[in-house]
Design a protein around this motif. Structure first.
Motif, PDB file in Angstrom:
ATOM      1  N   GLY A  90      36.692  39.293  43.668  1.00 48.31           N
ATOM      2  CA  GLY A  90      37.494  38.158  44.101  1.00 48.31           C
ATOM      3  C   GLY A  90      38.295  37.526  42.978  1.00 48.31           C
ATOM      4  O   GLY A  90      39.010  36.548  43.195  1.00 48.31           O
ATOM      5  N   ASP A  91      38.191  38.059  41.754  1.00 48.26           N
ATOM      6  CA  ASP A  91      39.016  37.563  40.652  1.00 48.26           C
ATOM      7  C   ASP A  91      40.495  37.721  40.982  1.00 48.26           C
ATOM      8  O   ASP A  91      40.919  38.702  41.611  1.00 48.26           O
ATOM      9  N   ARG A  92      41.284  36.755  40.524  1.00 46.44           N
ATOM     10  CA  ARG A  92      42.733  36.810  40.641  1.00 46.44           C
ATOM     11  C   ARG A  92      43.278  36.581  39.225  1.00 46.44           C
ATOM     12  O   ARG A  92      43.277  35.449  38.732  1.00 46.44           O
ATOM     13  N   ILE A  93      43.709  37.658  38.598  1.00 52.97           N
ATOM     14  CA  ILE A  93      44.092  37.610  37.189  1.00 52.97           C
ATOM     15  C   ILE A  93      45.601  37.648  37.040  1.00 52.97           C
ATOM     16  O   ILE A  93      46.278  38.500  37.633  1.00 52.97           O
ATOM     17  N   LEU A  94      46.129  36.744  36.260  1.00 51.63           N
ATOM     18  CA  LEU A  94      47.541  36.742  35.892  1.00 51.63           C
ATOM     19  C   LEU A  94      47.648  37.190  34.441  1.00 51.63           C
ATOM     20  O   LEU A  94      47.019  36.596  33.556  1.00 51.63           O
ATOM     21  N   GLY A 146      29.160  42.971  36.451  1.00 45.38           N
ATOM     22  CA  GLY A 146      29.066  42.603  37.853  1.00 45.38           C
ATOM     23  C   GLY A 146      30.128  43.275  38.685  1.00 45.38           C
ATOM     24  O   GLY A 146      29.885  43.718  39.808  1.00 45.38           O
ATOM     25  N   LEU A 147      31.337  43.378  38.139  1.00 51.74           N
ATOM     26  CA  LEU A 147      32.426  44.040  38.843  1.00 51.74           C
ATOM     27  C   LEU A 147      32.128  45.517  39.039  1.00 51.74           C
ATOM     28  O   LEU A 147      32.346  46.066  40.117  1.00 51.74           O
ATOM     29  N   ALA A 148      31.617  46.171  38.014  1.00 52.06           N
ATOM     30  CA  ALA A 148      31.320  47.603  38.107  1.00 52.06           C
ATOM     31  C   ALA A 148      30.251  47.868  39.159  1.00 52.06           C
ATOM     32  O   ALA A 148      30.346  48.831  39.925  1.00 52.06           O
ATOM     33  N   ILE A 149      29.232  47.018  39.194  1.00 52.04           N
ATOM     34  CA  ILE A 149      28.157  47.190  40.183  1.00 52.04           C
ATOM     35  C   ILE A 149      28.686  46.981  41.594  1.00 52.04           C
ATOM     36  O   ILE A 149      28.394  47.764  42.508  1.00 52.04           O
ATOM     37  N   ALA A 150      29.493  45.917  41.772  1.00 56.42           N
ATOM     38  CA  ALA A 150      30.054  45.640  43.095  1.00 56.42           C
ATOM     39  C   ALA A 150      30.933  46.780  43.563  1.00 56.42           C
ATOM     40  O   ALA A 150      30.871  47.201  44.715  1.00 56.42           O
ATOM     41  N   LEU A 151      31.753  47.305  42.656  1.00 56.45           N
ATOM     42  CA  LEU A 151      32.631  48.407  43.015  1.00 56.45           C
ATOM     43  C   LEU A 151      31.831  49.654  43.382  1.00 56.45           C
ATOM     44  O   LEU A 151      32.136  50.345  44.350  1.00 56.45           O
ATOM     45  N   PHE A 153      44.685  47.471  28.716  1.00 58.89           N
ATOM     46  CA  PHE A 153      44.144  47.595  30.067  1.00 58.89           C
ATOM     47  C   PHE A 153      42.623  47.532  30.053  1.00 58.89           C
ATOM     48  O   PHE A 153      42.002  46.928  30.939  1.00 58.89           O
ATOM     49  N   ALA A 154      42.002  48.159  29.049  1.00 61.34           N
ATOM     50  CA  ALA A 154      40.544  48.083  28.928  1.00 61.34           C
ATOM     51  C   ALA A 154      40.095  46.641  28.726  1.00 61.34           C
ATOM     52  O   ALA A 154      39.060  46.212  29.268  1.00 61.34           O
ATOM     53  N   ASN A 155      40.870  45.871  27.963  1.00 59.69           N
ATOM     54  CA  ASN A 155      40.521  44.464  27.750  1.00 59.69           C
ATOM     55  C   ASN A 155      40.682  43.652  29.033  1.00 59.69           C
ATOM     56  O   ASN A 155      39.930  42.695  29.262  1.00 59.69           O
ATOM     57  N   ILE A 156      41.634  44.029  29.865  1.00 58.47           N
ATOM     58  CA  ILE A 156      41.773  43.376  31.169  1.00 58.47           C
ATOM     59  C   ILE A 156      40.546  43.683  32.021  1.00 58.47           C
ATOM     60  O   ILE A 156      40.005  42.810  32.713  1.00 58.47           O
ATOM     61  N   GLN A 157      40.083  44.935  31.972  1.00 56.14           N
ATOM     62  CA  GLN A 157      38.867  45.305  32.701  1.00 56.14           C
ATOM     63  C   GLN A 157      37.670  44.490  32.212  1.00 56.14           C
ATOM     64  O   GLN A 157      36.828  44.069  33.010  1.00 56.14           O
ATOM     65  N   ARG A 158      37.594  44.273  30.923  1.00 54.79           N
ATOM     66  CA  ARG A 158      36.487  43.477  30.374  1.00 54.79           C
ATOM     67  C   ARG A 158      36.573  42.024  30.829  1.00 54.79           C
ATOM     68  O   ARG A 158      35.548  41.341  30.961  1.00 54.79           O
ATOM     69  N   THR A 159      37.793  41.574  31.067  1.00 47.39           N
ATOM     70  CA  THR A 159      38.004  40.200  31.521  1.00 47.39           C
ATOM     71  C   THR A 159      37.566  40.023  32.972  1.00 47.39           C
ATOM     72  O   THR A 159      37.067  38.967  33.364  1.00 47.39           O
ATOM     73  N   ALA A 160      37.750  41.067  33.777  1.00 42.31           N
ATOM     74  CA  ALA A 160      37.413  40.999  35.195  1.00 42.31           C
ATOM     75  C   ALA A 160      35.931  41.267  35.399  1.00 42.31           C
ATOM     76  O   ALA A 160      35.455  42.369  35.153  1.00 42.31           O
ATOM     77  N   ASP A 161      35.188  40.249  35.812  1.00 50.70           N
ATOM     78  CA  ASP A 161      33.747  40.454  35.997  1.00 50.70           C
ATOM     79  C   ASP A 161      33.248  39.968  37.351  1.00 50.70           C
ATOM     80  O   ASP A 161      32.065  39.997  37.606  1.00 50.70           O
ATOM     81  N   LEU A 162      34.124  39.527  38.210  1.00 46.36           N
ATOM     82  CA  LEU A 162      33.697  39.026  39.508  1.00 46.36           C
ATOM     83  C   LEU A 162      34.567  39.596  40.620  1.00 46.36           C
ATOM     84  O   LEU A 162      35.787  39.663  40.488  1.00 46.36           O
ATOM     85  N   SER A 186      51.112  29.275  42.836  1.00 38.93           N
ATOM     86  CA  SER A 186      50.868  29.665  44.225  1.00 38.93           C
ATOM     87  C   SER A 186      50.055  30.953  44.319  1.00 38.93           C
ATOM     88  O   SER A 186      49.456  31.245  45.357  1.00 38.93           O
ATOM     89  N   PHE A 187      50.027  31.739  43.256  1.00 40.39           N
ATOM     90  CA  PHE A 187      49.199  32.948  43.212  1.00 40.39           C
ATOM     91  C   PHE A 187      47.719  32.593  43.116  1.00 40.39           C
ATOM     92  O   PHE A 187      46.850  33.390  43.433  1.00 40.39           O
ATOM     93  N   ARG A 188      47.413  31.406  42.673  1.00 40.86           N
ATOM     94  CA  ARG A 188      46.054  30.872  42.509  1.00 40.86           C
ATOM     95  C   ARG A 188      45.199  31.745  41.571  1.00 40.86           C
ATOM     96  O   ARG A 188      44.091  32.157  41.929  1.00 40.86           O
ATOM     97  N   PRO A 189      45.711  32.028  40.367  1.00 36.68           N
ATOM     98  CA  PRO A 189      44.888  32.819  39.444  1.00 36.68           C
ATOM     99  C   PRO A 189      43.669  32.031  38.986  1.00 36.68           C
ATOM    100  O   PRO A 189      43.754  30.826  38.752  1.00 36.68           O
ATOM    101  N   ASN A 190      42.542  32.710  38.891  1.00 36.55           N
ATOM    102  CA  ASN A 190      41.369  32.042  38.315  1.00 36.55           C
ATOM    103  C   ASN A 190      41.169  32.438  36.849  1.00 36.55           C
ATOM    104  O   ASN A 190      40.333  31.868  36.152  1.00 36.55           O
TER     105      ASN A 190
END
Length: 283
Positions: free
Chosen positions: A246-250, A3-8, A235-244, A79-83
């Motif tokens: 508006g994600d806020r990743i810590l 979903g992230l790749a398509i949105a980008l 870093f690739a695993n972080i990319q796999r984690t990000a799928d939306l 306060s960063f509000r990570p999801n």
């Protein structure tokens, strides 16, 4: 991640429609990255002894003083509000991380002094997260392996093995080992996450036997590719984690990883790298 790749892709294609973009092949206005990424480099609260420097000083994070500091740290990270919260845990062992975190949330696990337990687990539970994300990976060594020290001795390049600048890094490690006992947790994390410290620390991979070799032989360089390989896999695993969008990743990870991971995040159109000092305070 799909979903992230398509949105980008849609954002990028939409921003490249002007005549200027067609002429240059570059969007006149680069789109906002869809994911915010906060990388917090830390020291190991309960050191596993896997690094070349063996700490001589302990920080008792279970003491009342340090627990009070942890409460303040968690407040600022919240306060960063990570999801999503990613940690230095083997990607291939996500199931064991899920099991441990579930045990904590159900009250059947007493937290260890480890930074994953004390920071990531407590923060995730506080924010109501159902899971944490394992992103660590095994490094892959260059094959065939040639020991750069042995190569240097065999080819008359022993000068590259002289202590020299290594003494500076030994002094740095000794200084930081003691410094963590004098600073609060927030103060020490702010120090570890400064750009100067991250780059200087990374320099230890680029000295000593790094330059050993001759002609098309680079055993010194080859010996360091495993470290880069591991971090790029992370870093690739972080990319796999990000799928939306508006994600806020810590990401909570050992501070030695900062230089490569920051470089990757800063170059990626998918991520906006958030400054740790903006979240923890300028200190």
């Amino acid at each position: 991640m799909k979903g992230l790749a398509i949105a980008l892709a849609l954002v990028l294609s939409g921003s490249a429609g002007s005549g200027q973009a067609e002429e240059s092949g570059w969007p006149p206005v680069w789109p906002e990255p869809p994911v915010k990424l906060l990388i917090v480099g830390t020291f190991h609260f309960s050191d596993p002894g896997l690094d070349s420097y063996r700490p001589k000083h302990d920080v008792d994070v279970l003491s009342p003083k340090r627990q009070s500091e942890l409460a303040g740290l968690l407040e600022r990270l919240a306060s960063f509000r990570p999801n999503k919260i990613a940690v230095e845990w083997p990607y291939s062992k996500q199931a064991s991380l899920d099991q441990r975190y579930t045990a904590y949330r159900t009250g059947s696990l007493e937290l260890s002094p480890d930074e994953i337990d004390q920071i990531a687990f407590r923060l995730a539970a506080r924010l109501g997260h159902a899971r944490l994300y394992a992103v660590d990976a095994k490094r892959r060594f260059y094959e065939p392996w040639i020991d750069p020290d042995e190569y240097a001795i065999a080819h008359g390049q022993e000068d590259w093995l002289a202590p020299g600048v290594w003494d500076l890094y030994e002094r740095q490690h000794t200084f930081e080992d003691a410094l963590k006992t004098r600073q609060t947790l927030i103060e020490h994390l702010l120090y570890l996450n400064t750009e100067e410290r991250a780059l200087r620390s990374h320099g230890q991979y680029l000295i000593g036997n790094f330059a050993v070799g001759s002609g098309e032989d680079y055993p010194g360089v080859d010996s360091k590719t495993a470290w880069y390989n591991r971090n790029l896999k992370i870093f690739a695993n972080i990319q796999r984690t990000a799928d939306l969008e508006g994600d806020r990743i810590l990401l909570l990870i050992g501070s030695g990883h900062l230089a490569i991971l920051r470089h990757a995040a800063q170059a990626s159109p998918q991520f906006e790298l958030v400054d740790v000092a903006e979240v923890l305070g300028s200190g």
